[in-house]
Write an enzyme that holds these catalytic residues in place. Sequence first.
Site, short mmCIF file in Angstrom:
data_model
loop_
_atom_site.label_atom_id
_atom_site.label_comp_id
_atom_site.label_asym_id
_atom_site.label_seq_id
_atom_site.Cartn_x
_atom_site.Cartn_y
_atom_site.Cartn_z
N HIS A 90 -10.45 -62.36 -91.80
CA HIS A 90 -9.53 -62.31 -90.65
C HIS A 90 -8.51 -61.18 -90.84
O HIS A 90 -8.35 -60.32 -89.97
CB HIS A 90 -8.83 -63.67 -90.53
CG HIS A 90 -7.90 -63.78 -89.36
ND1 HIS A 90 -8.27 -64.38 -88.18
CD2 HIS A 90 -6.62 -63.37 -89.18
CE1 HIS A 90 -7.25 -64.33 -87.33
NE2 HIS A 90 -6.24 -63.73 -87.92
N GLU A 91 -7.85 -61.17 -91.98
CA GLU A 91 -6.81 -60.16 -92.21
C GLU A 91 -7.43 -58.76 -92.35
O GLU A 91 -6.80 -57.76 -92.02
CB GLU A 91 -5.97 -60.51 -93.45
CG GLU A 91 -5.26 -61.88 -93.39
CD GLU A 91 -4.42 -62.12 -92.13
OE1 GLU A 91 -3.98 -61.14 -91.49
OE2 GLU A 91 -4.22 -63.31 -91.78
#
Length: 503
Positions: free
Chosen positions: A267-268
């Site tokens: 995600h990051e």
Amino acid sequence: MTPEQAYSDLIDRIREASVLSSCAAVLGWDERTYMPRQGAAHRARQMALLARLGHERLTAPVIGERLSQIEGTSLVAEPDSIPAANVREIRRAYDRAVKLPSDLVEELAQVTTEAQGAWQRARQENDFAQFRPWLERIVALKQREADAVGYRESRYDALLDEFEPGATSSEIARLFADLSRELTPLIAAIRESGRTPRRDVLQREFPVDRQQMFGQAAAAALGFDFDSGRLDTTTHPFCTGIGPGDTRILTRYNPRFFSEAFFGILHETGHGMYEQGLPPDHAGTPCGSACSFGIHESQSRMWENQVGRSRPFWDHFFPRLRQTFPETLRDVSLDDWYFAVNDVQPSFIRVEADEATYNLHIILRFELEQALMTGDLAPADLPGAWNDRFRAMLKLSPPNDAQGCLQDIHWSFGGIGYFPTYTLGNLYAAQFMVAARRDLPRLDEDFRRGDFQALKDWLRDAVYQHGQRYRPIELYRRITGRPLENRPFIDYLRDKYEPLYGL
Ligand code: ZN
């Protein structure tokens, strides 16, 4: 002063303010990673000074003068040009900032700082009464903020505009109502299928050092540039783009639950690659900054879910995962694993929710915060309203407020209007993926080989390079040729879940 000189002076000033805020970003990163606990009070002074200096620069009367010297001239006649887009977005931020009386800005900053502490204690002690007076003050202040900024249809729009410029609550409400009608029977059918994955395969011994190694290798394979970025550990994962050549991503590890760190890293990484891909020539100006919160979230969701929970992704990574954790995964097949990472199960906590139920958590928050802003819902009645809606939408009764209306930090920092951008991100990501697959028909074969370059290059052309040149919905239209709709997201979920759950 010619319009060209005014523009060049304006850009210098905006860049300087952005250097100040990037200094604050480094301090913010340090605060959440390595700063000793006793440093908090001094850090708050450093942050407050930088925030004040930055705000003073952005709201200085000279900014307004420069804008009027440029607006209406041939320099900005072409609306999609870089100068026109920069001037449009600087004007938007400037007008918003100067409309807010300074006593309101100060009170909001002070109340939300204290409210975050109160919220943390209230959640820990599962005691809404401790947070209620703070929520009441925040709602009243945000109502004042919306009224000061102004709006066409509803107060909520004035707040939403800060996170997703140009979006309106009536449009989002229509989209979300339709989404909820589509998701509810799909989730019910999954529950009634009687099929469940082997959930235990994710909840075994996964030594942290090996998770770190595996996660970092996956982020690099997707295309995160470690010469221009870092991956570190924190309690509240996030990504911060400090400037050209410096993007930091953070995650947290759970030695007994694989998904937490790994999907957090993917995600990051999606957020981080967007920051790394912004055009460095325009750094510190709107055209060198991310388009909106929703578009940012589309990038994280795309790599975390559309890519990271896909079968071709695990065709490539599962054999490597088994090499990394040979004892833990001795009796686990690729099919077991792929099903487990795509488990659909209604649960209380938004950040732990699967791809299908996640959006119901968002729709609930969107409805409640609109009602708080109109005054139809009093903050004191929030827990009851939350639980009623939760039962209606997710067919579960929250056991307490800590797992109900106290679970998220957003309202305590005044982030009313933020939540819808998460679901907008899911919808954008699904349609972007349809567009990417149209242009790159061999994408799944690439993924199976562990090659993600073509998708990243496509995103650079379609999304990264434009910064804020287009408003989010305009960017979306240019990429997809479509209005924003739910269909691609629903189709994506059905294509994935129907075979898994035998629907
Ligand atoms: Zn995110």
